[in-house]
Design an enzyme around this catalytic site. Structure first.
Site, PDB file in Angstrom:
ATOM      1  CB  SER A 145       2.428   2.135   2.033  1.00  0.00           C
ATOM      2  OG  SER A 145       3.485   2.363   1.146  1.00  0.00           O
ATOM      3  CE  LYS A 146      -3.398   6.184  -1.959  1.00  0.00           C
ATOM      4  NZ  LYS A 146      -4.653   6.771  -1.497  1.00  0.00           N
ATOM      5  NE  ARG A 147       3.866   7.842   1.120  1.00  0.00           N
ATOM      6  CZ  ARG A 147       4.757   7.586   2.071  1.00  0.00           C
ATOM      7  NH1 ARG A 147       6.037   7.648   1.819  1.00  0.00           N
ATOM      8  NH2 ARG A 147       4.356   7.272   3.287  1.00  0.00           N
ATOM      9  N   GLY A 207       3.498   1.480  -3.852  1.00  0.00           N
ATOM     10  CA  GLY A 207       3.018   0.679  -4.978  1.00  0.00           C
ATOM     11  C   GLY A 207       2.997  -0.806  -4.667  1.00  0.00           C
ATOM     12  CE1 TYR A 232      -5.196   0.059  -2.458  1.00  0.00           C
ATOM     13  CE2 TYR A 232      -4.005   1.501  -3.969  1.00  0.00           C
ATOM     14  CZ  TYR A 232      -4.801   1.331  -2.861  1.00  0.00           C
ATOM     15  OH  TYR A 232      -5.214   2.416  -2.150  1.00  0.00           O
TER      16      TYR A 232
END
Ligand code: GLU
Length: 482
Positions: free
Chosen positions: A253-255, A257, A260
């Site tokens: 998840s993006k949250r 970190g 990506y």
């Protein structure tokens, strides 16, 4: 045999999700393995989601990892343009061809009407799907609405009964009841195609033989097949890839970190390690090999060995692999990459980075851990006197005090501050004193570093610190020992 043509078709969102990088990688590997072509297509039909510079992020990531495309926006090719917004006028004629064939139809329902019908369905606990309201409009009614300039979309006319099935390389025979299919929009009110339509038209026009993408498209694929069939086009081979997960329950998840590519590069993971590891999240070489260069991956890759269970992206495993890559990397490259991380805590200290890098390379798991590991060189950490106790070295507080007292003048006498000189002078003094090496070197290391575990031992640390700082730390240590 027809040439294998695969494509990576990202939407330019500004970031490259690790799952996307892996999808690109598998497409690249398969094309190269088969002596085929790897195509890059930018899918930007959703103009609301466009982000400046996002296409460069895609280019830089793929190129940085060594995945050069054979055809794409910037390199050209015989099937361009390779950016969907540059192709926007190509889609409507195909949609109209389907309308002509009765496979698609005009829909004039307004957003308000659709919302009201959706709310009514939901109130009854039903899942709303388009109710074919406009399918029954007569030719005249349609023409009148078009003449009046009413906004419209074009929808696919899906069957309601029966089943749709296809074979997927990873998931095998897939079958969905047609009652699940909704009459998806092909052309939006702004004249732009939807992803659902454009991907089929483009894959066909670009001669894509293998469609490799995330498994979230498994259930839409029957609708894409309806399109291929309505046009009388050959359906490509489907290879749907399992989702990259953080653990059995959670997606990356993006949250957190951890979603990506750039998150990991910024932390100081090596591209080569990341690519190597990602290749193994969802694919296995069939033997126990773990380390692969890109060329070796191309050689070993086989779509029959793609896994059907979700790939777990295990950061601990990646970190282990990264450490192996770092320890084997060219020293000059290591020094160059480590320097900005050294600088975070040691800038202005005039430290011998080259020597520090030699000591650090084998201990660096991820570059962002460097500042914490070398911070003791910038500032003496707090430590307790119990640190002097070491059974094997036969050391405790009292021994430390005695031996440091003995060594302080010896070290103070050294003016030519080289590591070699420090070593030879101190070792000679130890030999002369009849003390055990450990009982002197252990407290010396503690006294100048405040740590039991350091890159390098007492000599390396004293050398790096320099004469003045070393003596200052030794005096402070003596004072602390009372
Ligand atoms: N643009 C789509 C995405 O980024 C591509 C899906 C596909 O590969 O067909 O998810």
């Amino acid at each position: 045999m027809t040439e294998v043509r695969t494509r990576f078709a990202p939407s330019p969102t500004g970031f490259m999700h690790l799952g996307g990088v892996r999808t690109a990688l598998y497409n690249y590997l398969y094309a190269k393995k088969m002596g085929g072509k790897f195509i890059l297509r930018i899918e930007d039909t959703d103009q609301n989601r466009i982000v400046d510079g996002a296409v460069d992020v895609i280019y830089d990531t793929l190129r940085g990892c060594g995945m050069e495309w054979d055809e794409g926006p910037d390199v050209g090719g015989n099937f361009g343009p390779y950016v969907q917004s540059d192709r926007k006028n190509m889609y409507l004629p195909y949609a109209l061809e389907l309308v002509e064939k009765g496979a698609a139809y005009y829909c004039f329902c307004t957003q308000e009407e659709l919302d009201a019908r959706r709310a009514a369905a939901e109130a009854k606990g039903e899942v709303f799907k388009y109710d074919k309201h406009c399918l029954n409009l007569s030719k005249e009614e349609i023409q009148a609405k078009l003449d009046a300039g009413l906004p419209y979309v074009i929808r696919l006319n899906c069957p309601n009964e029966g089943e749709s099935s296809y074979d997927d390389v990873v998931f095998g025979h897939i079958s969905f009841p047609n009652s699940d299919l909704d009459d998806m929009v092909l052309i939006k009110a702004d004249g732009m195609p939807t992803y659902n339509f454009a991907n089929v038209i483009d894959d066909h026009l670009m001669g894509i033989t293998h469609v490799m993408r995330g498994m979230e498209y498994l259930s839409s694929t029957p609708k894409y097949n309806l399109l291929y069939n309505a046009f009388g086009w050959e359906i490509p081979t489907y290879v749907h890839l399992t989702t990259v997960m953080r653990d059995a329950q959670h997606k990356l998840s993006k949250r957190d970190g951890d979603a990506y590519y750039s998150d990991f590069i910024d932390k100081g993971y090596l591209k080569e390690a990341l690519i190597n590891y990602l290749a193994l999240v969802g694919w296995n070489p069939g033997d126990d090999r773990e380390f692969f260069t890109m060329d070796e991956l191309v050689e070993a890759f086989d779509i029959k060995r793609l896994n059907t269970s979700p790939g777990i992206f295990d950061v601990t495993k990646l970190t282990w692999m990264n450490a192996q890559y770092i320890s084997k990397m060219d020293f000059e490259a290591y020094l160059e990459m480590a320097t900005p991380w050294f600088d975070k805590v040691l800038a202005g200290k005039n430290m011998d980075y080259r020597r520090l890098a030699e000591l650090m390379q084998g201990r660096t798991e991820v570059f962002n851990r460097i500042p914490d590991m070398v911070a003791f060189l910038a500032e003496m950490p707090e430590y307790g006197l119990d640190l002097y106790f070491h059974k094997k070295m036969k050391c405790d507080e009292a021994v430390a005090k005695e031996n440091l007292t003995l060594m302080l003048p010896v070290i103070e006498g050294i003016n030519d501050w080289t590591e070699e000189n420090l070593h030879d002078t101190v070792m000679a003094a130890i030999a002369e004193s009849g003390k055990k090496n450990g009982a002197v070197l252990w407290p010396l290391r503690i006294a100048v570093s405040g740590l039991a575990n350091t890159p390098g031992g007492a000599f390396e640390i004293m050398y790096l610190l320099g004469r003045e700082e070393t003596l200052c730390r030794l005096h402070a240590a003596m004072e602390k020992l009372g």
